[in-house]
Design a protein around this motif. Structure first.
Motif, PDB file in Angstrom:
ATOM      1  N   UNK A 398       4.326 -87.847 -35.544  1.00  0.00           N
ATOM      2  CA  UNK A 398       4.082 -88.994 -36.429  1.00  0.00           C
ATOM      3  C   UNK A 398       4.876 -90.219 -35.985  1.00  0.00           C
ATOM      4  N   UNK A 399       6.140 -90.016 -35.618  1.00  0.00           N
ATOM      5  CA  UNK A 399       6.958 -91.149 -35.158  1.00  0.00           C
ATOM      6  C   UNK A 399       6.380 -91.738 -33.874  1.00  0.00           C
ATOM      7  N   UNK A 400       6.008 -90.889 -32.946  1.00  0.00           N
ATOM      8  CA  UNK A 400       5.424 -91.347 -31.679  1.00  0.00           C
ATOM      9  C   UNK A 400       4.151 -92.157 -31.925  1.00  0.00           C
ATOM     10  N   UNK A 401       3.280 -91.655 -32.793  1.00  0.00           N
ATOM     11  CA  UNK A 401       2.023 -92.340 -33.087  1.00  0.00           C
ATOM     12  C   UNK A 401       2.283 -93.689 -33.748  1.00  0.00           C
ATOM     13  N   UNK A 402       3.243 -93.734 -34.670  1.00  0.00           N
ATOM     14  CA  UNK A 402       3.575 -94.992 -35.338  1.00  0.00           C
ATOM     15  C   UNK A 402       4.108 -96.022 -34.347  1.00  0.00           C
ATOM     16  N   UNK A 403       4.899 -95.594 -33.375  1.00  0.00           N
ATOM     17  CA  UNK A 403       5.428 -96.521 -32.370  1.00  0.00           C
ATOM     18  C   UNK A 403       4.308 -97.144 -31.535  1.00  0.00           C
ATOM     19  N   UNK A 404       3.298 -96.344 -31.198  1.00  0.00           N
ATOM     20  CA  UNK A 404       2.152 -96.879 -30.451  1.00  0.00           C
ATOM     21  C   UNK A 404       1.452 -97.980 -31.247  1.00  0.00           C
ATOM     22  N   UNK A 405       1.266 -97.739 -32.540  1.00  0.00           N
ATOM     23  CA  UNK A 405       0.570 -98.719 -33.370  1.00  0.00           C
ATOM     24  C   UNK A 405       1.417 -99.965 -33.613  1.00  0.00           C
ATOM     25  N   UNK A 406       2.718 -99.789 -33.733  1.00  0.00           N
ATOM     26  CA  UNK A 406       3.601-100.949 -33.891  1.00  0.00           C
ATOM     27  C   UNK A 406       3.588-101.826 -32.637  1.00  0.00           C
ATOM     28  N   UNK A 407       3.546-101.198 -31.463  1.00  0.00           N
ATOM     29  CA  UNK A 407       3.448-101.965 -30.219  1.00  0.00           C
ATOM     30  C   UNK A 407       2.147-102.758 -30.180  1.00  0.00           C
ATOM     31  N   UNK A 408       1.083-102.154 -30.682  1.00  0.00           N
ATOM     32  CA  UNK A 408      -0.209-102.845 -30.716  1.00  0.00           C
ATOM     33  C   UNK A 408      -0.168-104.011 -31.686  1.00  0.00           C
ATOM     34  N   UNK A 409       0.474-103.838 -32.818  1.00  0.00           N
ATOM     35  CA  UNK A 409       0.596-104.923 -33.782  1.00  0.00           C
ATOM     36  C   UNK A 409       1.366-106.098 -33.175  1.00  0.00           C
ATOM     37  N   UNK A 410       2.389-105.791 -32.391  1.00  0.00           N
ATOM     38  CA  UNK A 410       3.167-106.837 -31.724  1.00  0.00           C
ATOM     39  C   UNK A 410       2.293-107.620 -30.746  1.00  0.00           C
ATOM     40  N   UNK A 411       1.454-106.906 -29.982  1.00  0.00           N
ATOM     41  CA  UNK A 411       0.535-107.577 -29.053  1.00  0.00           C
ATOM     42  C   UNK A 411      -0.395-108.513 -29.815  1.00  0.00           C
ATOM     43  N   UNK A 412      -0.911-108.052 -30.941  1.00  0.00           N
ATOM     44  CA  UNK A 412      -1.836-108.863 -31.737  1.00  0.00           C
ATOM     45  C   UNK A 412      -1.143-110.119 -32.263  1.00  0.00           C
ATOM     46  N   UNK A 413       0.095-109.978 -32.728  1.00  0.00           N
ATOM     47  CA  UNK A 413       0.831-111.120 -33.262  1.00  0.00           C
ATOM     48  C   UNK A 413       1.147-112.145 -32.175  1.00  0.00           C
ATOM     49  N   UNK A 414       1.595-111.667 -31.004  1.00  0.00           N
ATOM     50  CA  UNK A 414       1.924-112.577 -29.900  1.00  0.00           C
ATOM     51  C   UNK A 414       0.669-113.308 -29.429  1.00  0.00           C
ATOM     52  N   UNK A 415      -0.430-112.575 -29.270  1.00  0.00           N
ATOM     53  CA  UNK A 415      -1.680-113.210 -28.845  1.00  0.00           C
ATOM     54  C   UNK A 415      -2.170-114.192 -29.897  1.00  0.00           C
ATOM     55  N   UNK A 416      -1.918-113.895 -31.172  1.00  0.00           N
ATOM     56  CA  UNK A 416      -2.323-114.799 -32.243  1.00  0.00           C
ATOM     57  C   UNK A 416      -1.584-116.130 -32.185  1.00  0.00           C
ATOM     58  N   UNK A 417      -0.302-116.072 -31.853  1.00  0.00           N
ATOM     59  CA  UNK A 417       0.466-117.315 -31.723  1.00  0.00           C
ATOM     60  C   UNK A 417      -0.052-118.151 -30.553  1.00  0.00           C
ATOM     61  N   UNK A 418      -0.371-117.489 -29.448  1.00  0.00           N
ATOM     62  CA  UNK A 418      -0.922-118.217 -28.292  1.00  0.00           C
ATOM     63  C   UNK A 418      -2.267-118.836 -28.643  1.00  0.00           C
ATOM     64  N   UNK A 419      -3.055-118.097 -29.390  1.00  0.00           N
ATOM     65  CA  UNK A 419      -4.373-118.580 -29.807  1.00  0.00           C
ATOM     66  C   UNK A 419      -4.234-119.819 -30.697  1.00  0.00           C
ATOM     67  N   UNK A 420      -3.248-119.770 -31.601  1.00  0.00           N
ATOM     68  CA  UNK A 420      -3.026-120.917 -32.495  1.00  0.00           C
ATOM     69  C   UNK A 420      -2.571-122.143 -31.718  1.00  0.00           C
ATOM     70  N   UNK A 421      -1.709-121.947 -30.716  1.00  0.00           N
ATOM     71  CA  UNK A 421      -1.247-123.081 -29.901  1.00  0.00           C
ATOM     72  C   UNK A 421      -2.399-123.718 -29.135  1.00  0.00           C
ATOM     73  N   UNK A 422      -3.271-122.881 -28.569  1.00  0.00           N
ATOM     74  CA  UNK A 422      -4.420-123.419 -27.825  1.00  0.00           C
ATOM     75  C   UNK A 422      -5.323-124.241 -28.727  1.00  0.00           C
ATOM     76  N   UNK A 423      -5.517-123.771 -29.961  1.00  0.00           N
ATOM     77  CA  UNK A 423      -6.355-124.512 -30.897  1.00  0.00           C
ATOM     78  C   UNK A 423      -5.714-125.843 -31.282  1.00  0.00           C
ATOM     79  N   UNK A 424      -4.384-125.841 -31.449  1.00  0.00           N
ATOM     80  CA  UNK A 424      -3.670-127.059 -31.804  1.00  0.00           C
ATOM     81  C   UNK A 424      -3.793-128.107 -30.701  1.00  0.00           C
ATOM     82  N   UNK A 425      -3.689-127.650 -29.434  1.00  0.00           N
ATOM     83  CA  UNK A 425      -3.812-128.563 -28.299  1.00  0.00           C
ATOM     84  C   UNK A 425      -5.228-129.117 -28.201  1.00  0.00           C
ATOM     85  N   UNK A 426      -6.215-128.249 -28.434  1.00  0.00           N
ATOM     86  CA  UNK A 426      -7.610-128.688 -28.373  1.00  0.00           C
ATOM     87  C   UNK A 426      -7.933-129.664 -29.487  1.00  0.00           C
TER      88      UNK A 426
END
Length: 426
Positions: A398-426
């Motif tokens: 269970x701990x191992x599986x949760x860590x995988x999903x937390x890493x994925x959530x981090x990727x989504x959040x980081x990509x979301x910030x980049x996406x927001x910056x690109x929209x702001x520039x556009x």
């Protein structure tokens, strides 16, 4: 005899980076899209074909206890069978799936299934665990026909409804994944673990004949050779950041899925004293995950793919929290399984819908990058979870599986910030 099957021409998309066709190359056949009724029939056929074929990768998961007992193995050693099957599938994705951009799709799919049948019969007759492992690798390699059929579905669909059609095909594929464990458990309860491989071998032979008769003829424009085709995959990885992100993200989701379902049979048998039939009935809860595919496809078609992807990752974390803290209650384990399957399958449809828009002329190769990454992660997670359960029990898994999903959530959040910056520039 004249071939009367419908013919599907290649999509019009960005220019391929492969060399231009020579004078000896044949021009691709362009033809009208299939009629709506014909497209519905083909969608059902592709969904069934994907489901029946992909099930081969998952039959062993609930049978590991039986196989371990038959060959006198530990839990971690028996889990190698799942790991090697998925690694074989990853190898097939890398080496065979790109041929969908080079060879006629119908012949490629139907002939590959004949090899799948032979591998399944070899597994059924395996005299020792080493032979069974070798047969498992071949089962994985040849079951890659699924990843020839899914891009074909994307080619058949009109652009406006592509997400919906791919979602329907994926529903069949996901039902195959989710019902495979139940089917193999019930068959094994009556005929032993070897019987499921005999049954599936016969199904592969029947499916090969059906696809040869009913699939549309689609021959991609022969723009390159196999070595150049493989080299272009590296170029896709280098030049498509969305493909890289989606591949890693879904790899983490599928790793969580594989970790959960590889170890759950041990938990149910050792702690809750389930029979093999009971494990199969429990696995039915995962079938609810197939409902996520068409819903996710519609959300993607309406421009909500980004938010829906984040929701899927969050849902996966809720699922693991339920299954981890509620390990002593079968109903909470079942609820966790349902929610995790909904999350993983919905996220995959959203991911594939996005990556198929990147390079319509190279969908098989795009799919190769995506699914190879996903199944390498799944194979690694299966092996790790088997070892973790043997040493730390369900809590470690269970701990191992949760860590995988937390890493994925981090990727989504980081990509979301980049996406927001690109929209702001556009």
């Amino acid at each position: 005899m004249t071939d009367t099957s419908p013919r599907v021409g290649p999509d019009r998309g960005p220019v391929d980076s492969s060399p231009a066709p020579t004078a000896t190359d044949q021009a691709p056949t362009a033809a009208p899209d299939p009629a709506p009724r014909s497209l519905r029939v083909l969608t059902v056929l592709l969904a069934v074909a994907c489901g029946v074929t992909v099930a081969n990768l998952y039959y062993a998961q609930p049978l590991l206890d039986l196989i371990a007992g038959d060959f006198r193995l530990g839990q971690g050693t028996a889990a190698l069978m799942v790991t090697l099957t998925q690694l074989g599938y990853a190898a097939g994705l890398l080496l065979l799936a790109p041929l969908g951009d080079l060879l006629e799709n119908r012949a490629l799919a139907s002939r590959t299934l004949l090899a799948t049948a032979a591998a399944l019969f070899a597994a059924a007759a395996a005299p020792d665990f080493g032979v069974l492992l070798a047969a498992s690798v071949l089962i994985g390699v040849t079951s890659v026909v699924v990843q020839i059929l899914v891009p074909l579905a994307a080619h058949l669909a009109p652009a406006a409804t592509r997400g919906r059609l791919v979602g329907r095909v994926m529903s069949g594929l996901l039902l195959g994944i989710l019902l495979a464990r139940t089917f193999s458990s019930l068959v094994a309860a009556h005929g032993g673990w070897r019987s499921i491989y005999v049954v599936s071998g016969v199904l592969m032979l029947a499916l090969s004949l059906t696809l040869a008769r009913m699939l549309p003829h689609r021959r991609p424009a022969p723009r390159t050779t196999y070595p150049r085709l493989m080299a272009s995959i590296v170029q896709l990885v280098r030049t498509e950041p969305v493909l890289r992100r989606r591949a890693v993200s879904q790899a983490l989701m599928f790793g969580a899925f594989s970790s959960f379902w590889t170890s759950i049979a041990y938990q149910l048998i050792d702690v809750h004293h389930f029979s093999q039939t009971g494990v199969g009935v429990f696995a039915l809860v995962g079938a609810a995950g197939a409902a996520a595919a068409p819903i996710a496809g519609r959300l993607g078609d309406h421009g909500h793919g980004w938010r829906a992807s984040g929701a899927a990752v969050a849902l996966g974390l809720v699922a693991i929290a339920l299954a981890g803290f509620g390990a002593g209650y079968v109903v909470l384990l079942a609820a966790g399984g349902v929610l995790l399957d909904l999350a993983v399958q919905g996220h995959q449809v959203l991911s594939q819908q996005e990556i198929y828009q990147l390079r319509p002329d190279a969908r098989a190769r795009v799919n190769t990058v995506f699914m190879t990454t996903v199944f390498v992660a799944g194979a690694a997670a299966s092996g790790i979870s088997g070892a973790l359960h043997e040493r730390f029990g369900w809590g470690g898994v269970s701990v191992f599986t949760a860590l995988l999903l937390l890493a994925n959530l981090l990727i989504w959040l980081v990509a979301g910030r980049s996406r927001a910056r690109r929209r702001a520039i556009a």
